[in-house]
Design a protein around this motif. Structure first.
Motif: not given
Lengths: 316, 417
Positions: A123-151
């Motif tokens: 989905x477009x709302x989640x299609x952005x980069x959450x944060x960058x570390x050492x030049x590598x982006x961390x997509x927001x969708x992966x964060x969302x996946x993690x969250x769903x897993x925890x819940x």
């Protein structure tokens, strides 16, 4: 080095969470009903395809709810009209039935959606980069996946151990006659558990289908690794499945990150091995080359040394 | 329900029997081409698409009067991606009078077929079989393992890499190259040959990584992407195909990895759909055809042809243009030999030149490798003919003439007397 460790930790935990989402339903069904559901990854695939179809009509968010429910309905149907009939013939019959289901669901997907991948998008709302570390982006969708897993883990854990429903479900497995005598409808409880387990697989499909690829081979690709998680964690243990998923995720990603071979290990101990040595290919085989295979090695070792798995309560 | 099931089974059995019967009767007036590729299992989609290309070509040729008054009949033979199974179905096909077989998926399968066909032809010179290879690209098959009974219509891996590195050599901004490949023969070759060719053509380019990973076992490419990122690579060369390619490129796009990918198999059979926007302006490949070529090379008849194919088989684009070349050259060779006898046809096909919409192609006599123009192209937005309805299509960035794709061969062909 810091970079390698950070990335491997993040990637490992995220991959582990994906594996947990996939295997939680399987371990639930097994612990409650004793049915080893071979078709589990097929329900995962169904979830992804349903979500794709629904999202083309009403978007991703409704699909996130509707698709798992539909998969759960299919699961309930399978339990009520198929599994229940073969239940009296024992576990082998159930196993074979779910094995047949894999092919059946495969063919249905070929017929309805064809043999090529479908364009199921994040989905477009989640299609952005959450944060960058050492030049590598961390997509927001992966964060969302993690969250769903925890819940998912917390909710399941609470339902099974802290609620009346969970207690009745647990009791139905060990003492079905007693539960029946107390006025509960045991077969219906089994149907519900099976529906819940397949629904969870469906939810994993909804979440992972667009992050990975929704195509007819996705069930086959995920099937084996899910079994590794469940057996490694101990058949029937939710916490075990979570720990096993994390271990497998971390082992795989760290192995990929490291360019180590047995020859390097010996060299650090002062033993030089040359390219001409006996079985040189094996000694110089880099860990990164076999990383994704390591879980299967872990599975074999676990079955040899601790057949009931990490947290399992009975022998597999 | 049981009665209905019985009826259905009876009908299926009857169809099977009648089709077997018609098999025998039609033997004399048709040219049978056996298609040995996976039609079930995880690669069934690829095998199925190839077969549809061939059905379409056979239909086209037959509607134009066939070959020497005979019709071409395509016979699907499922090899389940296995060399052993391929030999079993080859034997069945030969027993049924098939004289031509074609296969493409997997050089290990092609290698086994070459050996089997070679042995069969030595023992049964009067009942020979030809093997037309449309996609198995191991260079060995037209070098050490070359055979008089084998003809290859796809450029081999070394030819493709040669074309690709020619183009890369001209790109000034390529400085650091990362190699990531599947851990089997093809991946090993891509890695080895790329290193050799780059060392020769662009000695200043650094190879900053060379990784092999198991085939089809990696779900999450993020760890590989971190490795590529930390190596500082600006370009990735990969022989990956199918999901292993799509997942790599998608993981790269998710992490904001800014590299170009030079690939072999990005052009069709579901990969463009899976790549989607992640591959835009980043993914290059080298092929003999892509869907936008009719626009670029001003060959509207090919555009109509490929559109008609896509309409006939929804969901599949015309992808293996070399299968078209293969069937037309087979027809031409039969007409030139004025015979459908495989050995006569093979002799006619050796060294044969043929005009195609994209220039003259030659079946080199030395090693039975087809020389055809190759195109390096990039997946991008805004081309007239997109691929798999993705809105993205390929844009040619370099054309390599047929002669320039030719490489030396070590083949020592044993020809029948």
């Amino acid at each position: 080095m810091l970079e390698l460790i950070t990335f491997s930790l993040i990637n490992g935990v995220l991959y582990g969470m994906l594996l947990f989402m996939l295997s939680s339903g399987l371990t639930l069904i097994f612990s409650m009903m004793g049915v080893l559901n071979f078709a589990h990854a097929s329900f995962y695939m169904l979830g992804a395809y349903f979500a794709y179809q629904i999202s083309t009509f009403v978007g991703f968010w409704p699909a996130l709810i509707i698709a798992p429910v539909l998969v759960a309905i299919v699961g309930a149907f399978v339990e009520r009209y198929m599994l229940r009939h073969v239940h009296q013939h024992g576990h082998v019959a159930e196993l074979l039935l779910t094995f047949g289901l894999v092919y059946l669901i495969d063919e249905i997907i070929h017929l309805v959606w064809g043999r090529m991948p479908v364009d199921y998008r994040i989905p477009e709302v989640l299609d952005f980069t959450l944060f960058s570390l050492f030049g590598i982006g961390f997509p927001a969708y992966r964060g969302f996946m993690f969250l769903v897993g925890v819940v998912m883990f917390v909710a399941l854990y609470l339902v099974l151990t802290r609620t009346r429903v969970g207690l009745i479900v647990q009791a139905s497995l060990s003492h079905p006659d007693m539960v029946d005598a107390l006025g509960h409808n045991v077969p219906r409880i089994f149907t519900l558990v099976f529906a819940l387990g397949t629904g969870l697989a469906g939810l994993a499909g909804v979440i992972a289908g667009n992050y990975l690829i929704t195509e007819p081979g996705m069930g086959w690709a995920m099937g084996p690794i899910v079994f590794v998680v469940v057996v490694f964690g101990g058949l029937g243990s939710l916490t075990g499945a979570l720990i096993a998923s994390m271990i497998i995720g971390l082992v795989t990603t760290f192995a990929i990150g490291l360019n180590l071979s047995l020859a390097d290990l010996f060299a650090s101990l002062g033993l030089e091995i040359t390219r001409e040595a006996f079985m040189a290919d094996l000694w110089f085989l880099e860990l990164s080359r076999i990383g994704p295979i390591l879980p299967y090695l872990l599975l074999v070792l676990m079955l040899i040394f601790r057949p009931r798995g990490l947290m399992g309560t009975r022998e597999t | 329900m049981n009665a209905r099931l019985k009826n259905a089974l009876a009908a299926a059995a009857l169809t099977a029997v009648t089709s077997l019967a018609s098999f025998g009767a039609a033997a004399q007036d048709t040219i049978r081409v056996g298609y040995i590729d996976p039609l079930s299992g995880p690669f069934a989609n690829v095998g199925d698409a190839g077969f549809k290309h061939l059905l379409y070509m056979a239909e086209k040729i037959n509607s134009e009067g066939g070959v020497l008054g005979k019709k071409i009949e395509m016979i699907p033979l499922d090899n389940k991606s296995s060399p052993q199974e391929s030999l079993v179905v080859l034997r069945e096909a030969i027993d049924k009078g098939v004289q031509y077989v074609t296969q493409g998926n997997g050089s290990h399968v092609a290698g086994a077929l070459i050996d089997a066909v070679e042995k069969h032809n030595r023992r049964n010179p009067d009942n020979a079989v030809l093997f037309l290879n449309y996609a198995a690209v191991d260079p060995e098959l037209t070098n050490e393992k070359c055979s008089f009974s084998h003809f290859r219509f796809d450029a081999n891996a070394e030819m493709k890499l040669s074309a690709m590195t020619d183009y890369m050599a001209e790109q000034e901004d390529i400085e650091r190259v990362y190699l990531i490949n599947m851990d089997y023969a093809h991946g090993h070759q891509v890695s080895r040959i790329t290193k050799e060719l780059l060392a020769e053509k662009r000695p200043d380019v650094q190879i900053v990584g060379d990784v092999l990973h198991p085939i089809g076992k990696v779900k999450d490419f993020a760890p590989y992407v971190s490795k590529i990122k930390s190596s500082g690579a600006d370009t990735v060369v990969t022989g990956n195909w199918g999901n292993d390619l799509s997942l790599l490129v998608k993981a790269g796009a998710d992490a904001g990895l800014d590299v170009d990918y030079y690939t072999f198999y990005a052009g069709g059979l579901g990969t463009p759909s899976a790549l989607g926007q992640a591959g835009k302006d980043r993914v290059y490949h080298v092929t003999e055809w892509h869907t936008n070529l009719p626009v670029e090379e001003d060959t509207p008849e090919m555009g109509e042809f490929s559109d008609a194919f896509a309409e006939r088989y929804p969901g599949i684009d015309w992808y293996y243009n070399r299968l078209g070349t293969q069937m037309l050259m087979l027809k031409k060779a039969m007409e030139e030999a004025d015979s459908t006898d495989p050995m006569e046809v093979a002799k006619a096909m050796e060294g044969m030149e043929m005009e195609t919409p994209y220039g003259t192609v030659t079946m080199r006599a030395d090693d039975h490798q087809l020389l055809q123009p190759l195109y390096v192209s990039v997946l991008t937005e805004g081309v007239e003919k997109d691929v798999e309805n993705t809105g993205l299509g390929f844009k040619t960035v370099a054309r390599i003439e047929a002669d320039d794709t030719a490489l030396d061969t070590t083949c020592e062909m044993k020809r029948p007397e």
